[in-house]
Design a protein around this motif. Structure first.
Motif, PDB file in Angstrom:
ATOM      1  N   TYR A   1       0.813  -1.214   0.000  1.00  0.00           N
ATOM      2  CA  TYR A   1       0.000   0.000   0.000  1.00  0.00           C
ATOM      3  C   TYR A   1       0.849   1.269   0.000  1.00  0.00           C
ATOM      4  O   TYR A   1       0.377   2.330  -0.433  1.00  0.00           O
ATOM      5  CB  TYR A   1      -0.936  -0.004   1.208  1.00  0.00           C
ATOM      6  CG  TYR A   1      -2.235  -0.730   0.934  1.00  0.00           C
ATOM      7  CD1 TYR A   1      -3.296  -0.086   0.316  1.00  0.00           C
ATOM      8  CD2 TYR A   1      -2.391  -2.066   1.300  1.00  0.00           C
ATOM      9  CE1 TYR A   1      -4.481  -0.753   0.065  1.00  0.00           C
ATOM     10  CE2 TYR A   1      -3.575  -2.740   1.046  1.00  0.00           C
ATOM     11  CZ  TYR A   1      -4.616  -2.068   0.435  1.00  0.00           C
ATOM     12  OH  TYR A   1      -5.792  -2.742   0.181  1.00  0.00           O
ATOM     13  N   ASP A   2       2.077   1.193   0.491  1.00  0.00           N
ATOM     14  CA  ASP A   2       2.908   2.389   0.509  1.00  0.00           C
ATOM     15  C   ASP A   2       3.712   2.573  -0.782  1.00  0.00           C
ATOM     16  O   ASP A   2       4.582   3.436  -0.865  1.00  0.00           O
ATOM     17  CB  ASP A   2       3.857   2.369   1.706  1.00  0.00           C
ATOM     18  CG  ASP A   2       4.771   1.152   1.694  1.00  0.00           C
ATOM     19  OD1 ASP A   2       4.526   0.244   0.869  1.00  0.00           O
ATOM     20  OD2 ASP A   2       5.715   1.110   2.506  1.00  0.00           O
TER      21      ASP A   2
ATOM     22  N   GLU B   1       9.761  -7.403 -12.757  1.00  0.00           N
ATOM     23  CA  GLU B   1      10.567  -7.472 -11.527  1.00  0.00           C
ATOM     24  C   GLU B   1      11.840  -6.642 -11.667  1.00  0.00           C
ATOM     25  O   GLU B   1      12.236  -5.943 -10.725  1.00  0.00           O
ATOM     26  CB  GLU B   1      10.909  -8.939 -11.246  1.00  0.00           C
ATOM     27  CG  GLU B   1      11.559  -9.193  -9.893  1.00  0.00           C
ATOM     28  CD  GLU B   1      13.055  -8.936  -9.898  1.00  0.00           C
ATOM     29  OE1 GLU B   1      13.606  -8.549  -8.842  1.00  0.00           O
ATOM     30  OE2 GLU B   1      13.680  -9.102 -10.970  1.00  0.00           O
ATOM     31  N   HIS B   2      12.470  -6.685 -12.825  1.00  0.00           N
ATOM     32  CA  HIS B   2      13.692  -5.904 -13.043  1.00  0.00           C
ATOM     33  C   HIS B   2      13.400  -4.407 -12.980  1.00  0.00           C
ATOM     34  O   HIS B   2      14.154  -3.639 -12.358  1.00  0.00           O
ATOM     35  CB  HIS B   2      14.300  -6.278 -14.392  1.00  0.00           C
ATOM     36  CG  HIS B   2      15.525  -5.479 -14.744  1.00  0.00           C
ATOM     37  ND1 HIS B   2      16.732  -5.622 -14.093  1.00  0.00           N
ATOM     38  CD2 HIS B   2      15.710  -4.487 -15.671  1.00  0.00           C
ATOM     39  CE1 HIS B   2      17.614  -4.779 -14.603  1.00  0.00           C
ATOM     40  NE2 HIS B   2      17.022  -4.085 -15.555  1.00  0.00           N
ATOM     41  N   SER B   3      12.303  -3.985 -13.609  1.00  0.00           N
ATOM     42  CA  SER B   3      11.952  -2.559 -13.610  1.00  0.00           C
ATOM     43  C   SER B   3      11.602  -2.080 -12.201  1.00  0.00           C
ATOM     44  O   SER B   3      11.966  -0.958 -11.807  1.00  0.00           O
ATOM     45  CB  SER B   3      10.776  -2.309 -14.557  1.00  0.00           C
ATOM     46  OG  SER B   3      11.119  -2.641 -15.889  1.00  0.00           O
ATOM     47  N   ILE B   4      10.904  -2.903 -11.427  1.00  0.00           N
ATOM     48  CA  ILE B   4      10.544  -2.518 -10.054  1.00  0.00           C
ATOM     49  C   ILE B   4      11.794  -2.394  -9.181  1.00  0.00           C
ATOM     50  O   ILE B   4      11.885  -1.510  -8.310  1.00  0.00           O
ATOM     51  CB  ILE B   4       9.548  -3.542  -9.469  1.00  0.00           C
ATOM     52  CG1 ILE B   4       8.178  -3.377 -10.142  1.00  0.00           C
ATOM     53  CG2 ILE B   4       9.408  -3.373  -7.957  1.00  0.00           C
ATOM     54  CD1 ILE B   4       7.143  -4.378  -9.701  1.00  0.00           C
ATOM     55  N   SER B   5      12.780  -3.258  -9.422  1.00  0.00           N
ATOM     56  CA  SER B   5      14.013  -3.203  -8.622  1.00  0.00           C
ATOM     57  C   SER B   5      14.803  -1.912  -8.861  1.00  0.00           C
ATOM     58  O   SER B   5      15.647  -1.542  -8.038  1.00  0.00           O
ATOM     59  CB  SER B   5      14.896  -4.415  -8.939  1.00  0.00           C
ATOM     60  OG  SER B   5      15.376  -4.350 -10.272  1.00  0.00           O
ATOM     61  N   LEU B   6      14.522  -1.223  -9.962  1.00  0.00           N
ATOM     62  CA  LEU B   6      15.231   0.022 -10.276  1.00  0.00           C
ATOM     63  C   LEU B   6      14.523   1.267  -9.737  1.00  0.00           C
ATOM     64  O   LEU B   6      14.969   2.383  -9.996  1.00  0.00           O
ATOM     65  CB  LEU B   6      15.400   0.154 -11.803  1.00  0.00           C
ATOM     66  CG  LEU B   6      16.209  -0.950 -12.500  1.00  0.00           C
ATOM     67  CD1 LEU B   6      16.226  -0.727 -14.008  1.00  0.00           C
ATOM     68  CD2 LEU B   6      17.631  -1.003 -11.959  1.00  0.00           C
TER      69      LEU B   6
ATOM     70  N   VAL C   1       8.366   1.460  -5.543  1.00  0.00           N
ATOM     71  CA  VAL C   1       7.397   0.386  -5.770  1.00  0.00           C
ATOM     72  C   VAL C   1       7.949  -0.867  -5.117  1.00  0.00           C
ATOM     73  O   VAL C   1       9.092  -1.266  -5.370  1.00  0.00           O
ATOM     74  CB  VAL C   1       7.161   0.143  -7.277  1.00  0.00           C
ATOM     75  CG1 VAL C   1       6.186  -1.023  -7.463  1.00  0.00           C
ATOM     76  CG2 VAL C   1       6.638   1.397  -7.953  1.00  0.00           C
ATOM     77  N   LYS C   2       7.157  -1.506  -4.259  1.00  0.00           N
ATOM     78  CA  LYS C   2       7.597  -2.703  -3.552  1.00  0.00           C
ATOM     79  C   LYS C   2       6.618  -3.841  -3.811  1.00  0.00           C
ATOM     80  O   LYS C   2       5.393  -3.642  -3.748  1.00  0.00           O
ATOM     81  CB  LYS C   2       7.674  -2.438  -2.049  1.00  0.00           C
ATOM     82  CG  LYS C   2       8.633  -1.348  -1.644  1.00  0.00           C
ATOM     83  CD  LYS C   2       8.638  -1.261  -0.122  1.00  0.00           C
ATOM     84  CE  LYS C   2       8.817   0.189   0.312  1.00  0.00           C
ATOM     85  NZ  LYS C   2       8.724   0.320   1.773  1.00  0.00           N
TER      86      LYS C   2
END
Length: 301
Positions: free
Chosen positions: A186-187, A268-273, A278-279
């Motif tokens: 949610y955060d 997953e790769h884009s979120i890690s950047l 974004v979690k």
């Protein structure tokens, strides 16, 4: 013996014997010509069609022999016998008759063809052969996840085309819709998460989307069906633990597993950047407050 000789001299019995001999001869010829075609024709597709053509012509000749034998001459004295014999034969061989009829139905109506991916009688797989009695399928699923071969070859009676639904994954429209769910906390920055997921889908699936639009236009013209959105779409759902972002997209029916893998990997790769903006969410246990405890220790005497 005299009764047996008289029985053999009966014209109707002689016709039946001649018919039986001709049927055996035609069946032997079908088998011989199929083997000959298998040895002489190198092209797999042409060889398959030639073998099926030989079978169809042979069965048509058998039907023609029946018509010639029992309709050109009067058989009114044997009407009851023929009726009882036909009824008993039909009841005994109903599954076989349905299978042969099903093979004609499959070929002429084009319910499916070799190479199609179908689901019939709760069995899914790729059709690798269709003969006059059985459809042979390379099975998919069961103990194997996703759309992978199990290694088992399944023979299904052609009679099943009259007994239940047939799901064809490749006829007319060789694409299927699929979905995947991305769970974020949610955060997280939800708008950024949506942009990442949508961008990954558009980048990886643009070829499928463009090709499917042309095929879908033909579907709309041919069938009574409303137009559908083929571009990747998102939908958000809220739960007690996380926000679910549902991605719906279209892909090749043979590449569902690999497409989903590529999408998950890219997202997953884009979120890690994003440096934590974004979690990805997971099931966790959060301890909100430890209850206060009063402990009294009595001094030792």
């Amino acid at each position: 013996m005299q009764v047996f000789e008289d029985f053999l001299k009966d014209p109707f019995v002689l016709k039946g014997l001649r018919l039986f001999i001709w049927i055996v001869f035609i069946i032997v010829c079908i088998g011989f010509l199929r083997k000959l075609a298998k040895r002489r024709i190198e092209n797999l597709n042409l060889r398959y069609k030639a073998q099926k053509g030989i079978e169809v012509i042979g069965y048509l000749l058998i039907i023609l022999l029946f018509l010639i034998t029992f309709t050109l001459e009067s058989v009114k004295d044997y009407t009851i016998i023929i009726g009882l014999f036909t009824a008993g034969l039909t009841f005994t061989l109903q599954e076989l008759i349905l299978s042969v009829a099903g093979s004609f139905y499959i070929f002429f109506v084009r319910v499916y063809k070799p190479g199609d991916r179908i689901e019939i009688n709760n069995i899914m797989g790729d059709v690798i052969d269709i003969d006059s009695i059985y459809t042979t399928i390379m099975e998919m699923g069961e103990w194997v996840s996703s759309d992978n071969y199990s290694g088992r070859i399944v023979k299904i009676s052609n009679a099943f085309v009259f007994k239940g639904p047939i799901k064809n994954y490749s006829m007319d429209f060789p694409f299927v819709w699929d979905e995947l769910n991305i769970l974020v906390t949610y955060d997280s920055d939800i708008e950024m998460a949506k942009e990442i997921i949508q961008g990954s889908a558009v980048e990886l699936l643009s070829d499928y989307t463009d090709k499917s639009k042309a095929n879908w236009a033909k579907m709309v013209e041919r069938y009574y069906i409303e137009n559908a959105k083929l571009d990747p779409t998102l939908a958000i759902g809220l739960t007690d633990n996380w926000i679910t972002i549902n991605l719906r997209y279209i892909t090749d029916y043979k590449l569902r597993r690999s497409t989903k893998h590529r999408l998950f990997e890219s997202i997953e790769h884009s979120i890690s950047l994003t440096n934590g903006k974004v979690k990805l969410a997971s099931a966790t246990l959060q301890l909100l407050k430890i209850p206060e405890m009063n402990v009294r220790v009595n001094p030792m005497r």
